[in-house]
Design an enzyme around this catalytic site. Structure first.
Site, PDB file in Angstrom:
ATOM      1  N   GLY A   1      -4.528  -4.441  -3.667  1.00 43.37           N
ATOM      2  CA  GLY A   1      -5.530  -3.413  -3.954  1.00 43.37           C
ATOM      3  C   GLY A   1      -4.779  -2.168  -4.372  1.00 43.37           C
ATOM      4  O   GLY A   1      -4.072  -1.575  -3.559  1.00 43.37           O
ATOM      5  N   HIS A   2      -4.850  -1.844  -5.644  1.00 48.82           N
ATOM      6  CA  HIS A   2      -4.088  -0.714  -6.175  1.00 48.82           C
ATOM      7  C   HIS A   2      -5.056   0.375  -6.631  1.00 48.82           C
ATOM      8  O   HIS A   2      -5.939   0.130  -7.443  1.00 48.82           O
ATOM      9  CB  HIS A   2      -3.193  -1.174  -7.341  1.00 48.82           C
ATOM     10  CG  HIS A   2      -2.119  -2.128  -6.904  1.00 48.82           C
ATOM     11  ND1 HIS A   2      -1.144  -2.592  -7.742  1.00 48.82           N
ATOM     12  CD2 HIS A   2      -1.862  -2.687  -5.687  1.00 48.82           C
ATOM     13  CE1 HIS A   2      -0.336  -3.395  -7.069  1.00 48.82           C
ATOM     14  NE2 HIS A   2      -0.771  -3.482  -5.823  1.00 48.82           N
TER      15      HIS A   2
ATOM     16  N   THR B   1      -5.697 -11.884   3.606  1.00 43.96           N
ATOM     17  CA  THR B   1      -6.877 -11.279   2.985  1.00 43.96           C
ATOM     18  C   THR B   1      -7.960 -12.329   2.742  1.00 43.96           C
ATOM     19  O   THR B   1      -9.028 -12.008   2.252  1.00 43.96           O
ATOM     20  CB  THR B   1      -6.492 -10.621   1.648  1.00 43.96           C
ATOM     21  OG1 THR B   1      -5.903 -11.631   0.805  1.00 43.96           O
ATOM     22  CG2 THR B   1      -5.492  -9.491   1.843  1.00 43.96           C
TER      23      THR B   1
ATOM     24  N   LYS C   1       1.817   2.061  -5.093  1.00 48.43           N
ATOM     25  CA  LYS C   1       2.350   1.470  -6.331  1.00 48.43           C
ATOM     26  C   LYS C   1       1.412   1.701  -7.507  1.00 48.43           C
ATOM     27  O   LYS C   1       1.848   1.982  -8.619  1.00 48.43           O
ATOM     28  CB  LYS C   1       2.581  -0.037  -6.152  1.00 48.43           C
ATOM     29  CG  LYS C   1       3.578  -0.377  -5.062  1.00 48.43           C
ATOM     30  CD  LYS C   1       3.671  -1.870  -4.825  1.00 48.43           C
ATOM     31  CE  LYS C   1       2.435  -2.507  -4.260  1.00 48.43           C
ATOM     32  NZ  LYS C   1       2.098  -2.122  -2.882  1.00 48.43           N
TER      33      LYS C   1
ATOM     34  N   GLN D   1       1.979  -6.010  -3.191  1.00 50.67           N
ATOM     35  CA  GLN D   1       2.498  -6.092  -1.808  1.00 50.67           C
ATOM     36  C   GLN D   1       3.808  -5.304  -1.678  1.00 50.67           C
ATOM     37  O   GLN D   1       4.034  -4.384  -2.453  1.00 50.67           O
ATOM     38  CB  GLN D   1       2.686  -7.563  -1.380  1.00 50.67           C
ATOM     39  CG  GLN D   1       1.400  -8.359  -1.227  1.00 50.67           C
ATOM     40  CD  GLN D   1       0.852  -8.923  -2.508  1.00 50.67           C
ATOM     41  OE1 GLN D   1       1.551  -9.553  -3.256  1.00 50.67           O
ATOM     42  NE2 GLN D   1      -0.430  -8.717  -2.762  1.00 50.67           N
TER      43      GLN D   1
ATOM     44  N   ASP E   1       0.814  -1.227   0.000  1.00 53.23           N
ATOM     45  CA  ASP E   1       0.000   0.000   0.000  1.00 53.23           C
ATOM     46  C   ASP E   1       0.842   1.269   0.000  1.00 53.23           C
ATOM     47  O   ASP E   1       0.450   2.296   0.554  1.00 53.23           O
ATOM     48  CB  ASP E   1      -0.960   0.009   1.203  1.00 53.23           C
ATOM     49  CG  ASP E   1      -1.833  -1.228   1.231  1.00 53.23           C
ATOM     50  OD1 ASP E   1      -2.226  -1.687   0.151  1.00 53.23           O
ATOM     51  OD2 ASP E   1      -2.116  -1.732   2.326  1.00 53.23           O
TER      52      ASP E   1
END
Ligand code: GDP
Ligand code: IMO
Ligand code: MG
Length: 436
Positions: free
Chosen positions: A44-45, A130, A20, A225, A17
């Protein structure tokens, strides 16, 4: 550093997080292809561009710009999630130019079930996953009975492999949960349809990408990640099941290391962590609340509040070494506004001695005391004011922020290629015009 190849890697240096997605999207403006090389929909981007907020789990962050996007063999793919993302992009009128590695591994419902059950059983050693089936799918890959995209898109090959795996996983799951049940035929039929839908994208991506690089195409490798979640070089067992750092690029794409032109390390102006595993600079006070709120630190995938703390240059120095970082990019500087003094960890102390390098073992890390340096903070601005500063460039930044940045640069002994002072694509200041 090789200048021969127009390739650049975006790697998170912390616990994920780091921004990226935002940086990959920014660099993608000049790219032909964006490639994900590890992880799955645990990632999650987030990208904010032209008033639209995209949250991608699997699709590489070149998608809003309709660039060619590649999901490499190092990824694990939940077909339903991928098809959903393709659908959502199509609904926004975006053409999806996707190539999906035929040797990427496929996540099945029994992997997801096992993820949750194994986590429960691990107790204090659970990573706080997750629960997307990531670990169990990589386990099957390593166990050499995993199911790949090639199998998925050929139902006659899929059926006997899935039948065997399903039978064994069902027995295994029953050890944890005797009531668990699932019907083979319904899983097979569902995945047969996924396979038909994904068949047009399935490609030998290693061959495709090597040719693309050799013909001079510009490529961004997008890590998921972060370095400290790496299965080999992160804080085991509190990490993920892949190599999120630059070490994972070659294995996860089939691109030889010598074709990776530049490696960029993404760091946040502070530290955040979602999931388990203690970290020495973690904050539990009002400042933590302020950073969490100002940085909107809630997990993109699970919505969990992220744990936050001061910037840790000691573990980032380790990340610089492991990744072979050429340049760093610092994000979320705006999110620290209004907080003064700011603390930055420059080293760890253990039993009265200063450590030489990041200790890796969580049992040691938990006992370490951070050594801090203090900095004056910068005042609070509105989102619009930050965007305006981004337009004006580096010289317009608060003097205290420049001192903070200079200290990061000196401590890590790496130049800063870009800084990010807001979530939007344009809230970005490029310091190195030759970055990509
Ligand atoms: P990733 O997983 O590394 O792609 O990062 P995430 O997208 O999960 O989390 C980063 C969050 O910070 C997202 O909500 C981004 O929109 C946001 N973000 C990225 N850079 C900046 C920045 O410089 N300032 C602010 N305020 N938000 C940012
Ligand atoms: P991006 O790409 C932050 C964390 C989980 C958990 C551990 C293992 O958005 O930076 P997993 O589901 O992978 O088996 O969980 O890793 N984790 C992340 N934390 N950002 C991520 O991805 C993460 N992906 C996994 O919280 O501690
Ligand atoms: Mg994320």
């Amino acid at each position: 550093m090789s200048k021969k190849f127009n390739t650049i890697a975006v790697c998170g240096l912390s616990w994920g997080d780091e921004g990226k997605g935002k940086i990959t999207d920014y660099l993608a403006q000049k790219a032909d292809i964006v490639v994900r090389y590890n992880g799955g929909n645990n990632a999650g981007h987030t990208i904010n561009a032209n008033g639209i907020k995209y949250k991608f789990k699997l699709i590489p962050s070149g998608a809003p710009l309709e660039k060619e996007v590649v999901i490499g063999n190092g990824c694990v793919v939940d077909p339903m999630v991928l098809l959903d993302e393709i659908d959502n992009l199509n609904k926004l009128g975006k053409k999806v130019n996707l190539k999906l590695s035929s040797t990427a591994h496929v996540i099945f419902p029994f992997h997801i079930a096992l993820d949750g059950l194994e986590e429960k059983t691990k107790g204090k050693y659970s990573a706080g996953t997750t629960k997307r089936g990531i670990g169990p799918t990589y386990s099957d890959k390593a166990g050499r009975w995993g199911i790949r995209v090639f199998d998925l898109v050929h139902p006659e090959i899929l059926k006997p492999k899935l039948e065997k795996l399903f039978r064994i996983k069902k027995e295994l799951i029953k050890i944890y949960d005797p009531d668990w049940d699932m019907n083979f035929e319904s899983v097979f039929e569902e995945y047969k349809v996924f396979g038909e839908k994904l068949k047009p994208y399935a490609t030998d991506t290693a061959f495709y990408l090597n040719n693309a690089i050799d013909s001079g195409k510009k490529i961004v490798f997008e890590g998921a990640q972060g370095n400290l979640l790496c299965i080999d070089h992160g804080m085991y067992p509190y990490g993920t099941s892949s190599n999120p750092n630059a070490l994972g690029i070659s294995a996860g794409t089939g691109i030889p290391p010598k074709k990776i032109g530049k490696i960029v390390g993404i760091i946040k102006a502070y530290t955040s962590r979602v999931g388990e595993g203690k970290f020495p600079t973690e904050l539990f006070n009002d400042i933590a609340v302020q950073i969490r709120e100002q940085g909107h630190e809630y997990g993109t995938v699970t919505g969990r509040p992220r744990r936050v703390g001061w910037l840790d240059l000691f573990n980032l120095k380790y990340g610089v070494m492991i990744n072979g970082i050429d340049t760093i990019i610092i994000t979320l500087l705006d999110a620290l506004h209004g907080i003064t003094p700011l603390k930055v960890c420059t080293g760890y102390e253990l039993n009265g001695s200063k450590l030489e390098s990041w200790p890796i073992q969580h049992e040691i890390i938990e006992k370490c005391k951070p050594i801090y340096r203090e900095f004056d903070g910068w005042k609070k601005l509105t989102d619009e004011e930050w965007s305006e500063l981004a337009k004006q460039g580096y010289n317009s930044l608060p003097e205290t922020m420049k001192i903070y940045l200079q200290a990061i640069k000196e401590q890590l002994q790496i130049d800063i290629g870009m800084v990010s002072i807001g979530p939007n694509r344009n809230d970005t200041i490029v310091l190195d015009k030759n970055l990509f």
